[in-house]
Write a protein that holds these residues in place. Structure first.
Motif, mmCIF file in Angstrom:
data_model
loop_
_atom_site.group_PDB
_atom_site.id
_atom_site.type_symbol
_atom_site.label_atom_id
_atom_site.label_comp_id
_atom_site.label_asym_id
_atom_site.label_seq_id
_atom_site.Cartn_x
_atom_site.Cartn_y
_atom_site.Cartn_z
ATOM 1 N N GLU A 239 0.844 -1.194 0.000
ATOM 2 C CA GLU A 239 0.000 0.000 0.000
ATOM 3 C C GLU A 239 0.878 1.242 0.000
ATOM 4 O OE1 GLU A 239 -2.922 0.241 3.145
ATOM 5 O OE2 GLU A 239 -3.766 -1.672 2.553
ATOM 6 N N ASN A 240 1.908 1.151 0.794
ATOM 7 C CA ASN A 240 2.804 2.284 0.882
ATOM 8 C C ASN A 240 3.450 2.536 -0.485
ATOM 9 O OD1 ASN A 240 4.193 4.335 2.033
ATOM 10 N ND2 ASN A 240 5.640 3.049 3.141
ATOM 11 N N THR A 241 3.850 1.503 -1.129
ATOM 12 C CA THR A 241 4.441 1.623 -2.450
ATOM 13 C C THR A 241 3.379 2.145 -3.409
ATOM 14 O OG1 THR A 241 5.809 -0.294 -1.950
ATOM 15 C CG2 THR A 241 5.697 0.363 -4.202
ATOM 16 N N HIS A 242 2.257 1.684 -3.292
ATOM 17 C CA HIS A 242 1.157 2.120 -4.168
ATOM 18 C C HIS A 242 0.837 3.576 -3.877
ATOM 19 C CE1 HIS A 242 -2.313 1.910 -6.614
ATOM 20 N NE2 HIS A 242 -3.177 2.033 -5.581
ATOM 21 N N LEU A 243 0.868 3.930 -2.630
ATOM 22 C CA LEU A 243 0.579 5.331 -2.265
ATOM 23 C C LEU A 243 1.745 6.197 -2.739
ATOM 24 C CD1 LEU A 243 -0.924 5.070 1.339
ATOM 25 C CD2 LEU A 243 -2.122 5.784 -0.710
ATOM 26 N N LYS A 244 2.897 5.782 -2.652
ATOM 27 C CA LYS A 244 4.021 6.547 -3.125
ATOM 28 C C LYS A 244 3.917 6.737 -4.607
ATOM 29 C CE LYS A 244 7.825 5.623 0.002
ATOM 30 N NZ LYS A 244 9.022 4.960 0.199
ATOM 31 N N GLU A 245 3.496 5.860 -5.305
ATOM 32 C CA GLU A 245 3.353 5.924 -6.721
ATOM 33 C C GLU A 245 2.226 6.896 -7.067
ATOM 34 O OE1 GLU A 245 2.798 2.079 -8.398
ATOM 35 O OE2 GLU A 245 4.829 1.555 -8.020
ATOM 36 N N MET A 246 1.327 6.857 -6.264
ATOM 37 C CA MET A 246 0.201 7.717 -6.541
ATOM 38 C C MET A 246 0.576 9.157 -6.225
ATOM 39 S SD MET A 246 -3.118 5.639 -5.552
ATOM 40 C CE MET A 246 -4.149 6.791 -5.168
ATOM 41 N N VAL A 247 1.366 9.293 -5.270
ATOM 42 C CA VAL A 247 1.747 10.652 -4.903
ATOM 43 C C VAL A 247 2.718 11.050 -5.981
ATOM 44 C CG1 VAL A 247 2.932 12.078 -3.271
ATOM 45 C CG2 VAL A 247 1.494 10.219 -2.435
#
Length: 169
Positions: free
Chosen positions: A161-169
């Motif tokens: 999720e964190n990786t996904h959130l980082k990508e999204m950011v």
């Protein structure tokens, strides 16, 4: 006449006394004759049985010899019997002492077996205790492992999720 009668009486008494002495002597002679006849009869019997007497004497000597041989044999057999008795007595003593030794050995082995059974029971109790303790530790480790896997899974989920959130950011 009276004198003649008296003289005749005296003569008759004298003859009667003589007659009685003669009768007594006859009886004595007859008794001696019977004794002599008895003695001669015995001698005749001995003479007739002389061969039998010799034969009986020989048989008696043979029997005496046999009896002496038997007595010697009896003594030898008694000696052998005494030897056998002594041997049997020694064997019995040996057997008794061997039995006592075996009884003592069996008693010692029984005591040793009893001690080993006690030791085995103690070891089994300890093994059972250690087994329970090991199961509890395994359960604890299994729970910890399950928790760790769960936490790791959560960590992976959060990381993802964190990786996904980082990508999204």
């Amino acid at each position: 006449m009276e004198a003649d009668i008296s003289e005749m009486r005296n003569e008759l008494q004298s003859r009667d006394g003589l007659w009685r002495r003669i009768q007594l002597e006859c009886q004595q002679l007859y008794t001696e004759l019977l004794k002599i006849k008895e003695y001669t009869d015995m001698q005749e019997i001995q003479i007739k049985h002389q061969p039998s007497l010799v034969q009986l004497t020989e048989q008696l000597e043979n029997k005496t010899t046999e009896l002496l041989l038997f007595a010697e044999s009896q003594e030898h057999q008694q000696e052998e019997l005494n030897k056998i008795r002594n041997h049997v007595y020694r064997e019995e003593q040996s057997h008794c002492s061997e039995q006592e030794r075996m009884k003592t050995e069996i008693s010692d082995l029984t005591e040793e077996l009893h001690q080993k059974e006690i030791t085995i029971a103690t070891i089994m109790e300890k093994a059972s205790f250690l087994e329970r303790q090991l199961k509890m530790e395994l359960e604890t480790k299994h729970k910890l492992l399950t928790k760790q896997q769960l936490l790791e899974f959560h960590y992976q989920v959060i990381k993802s999720e964190n990786t996904h959130l980082k990508e999204m950011v």
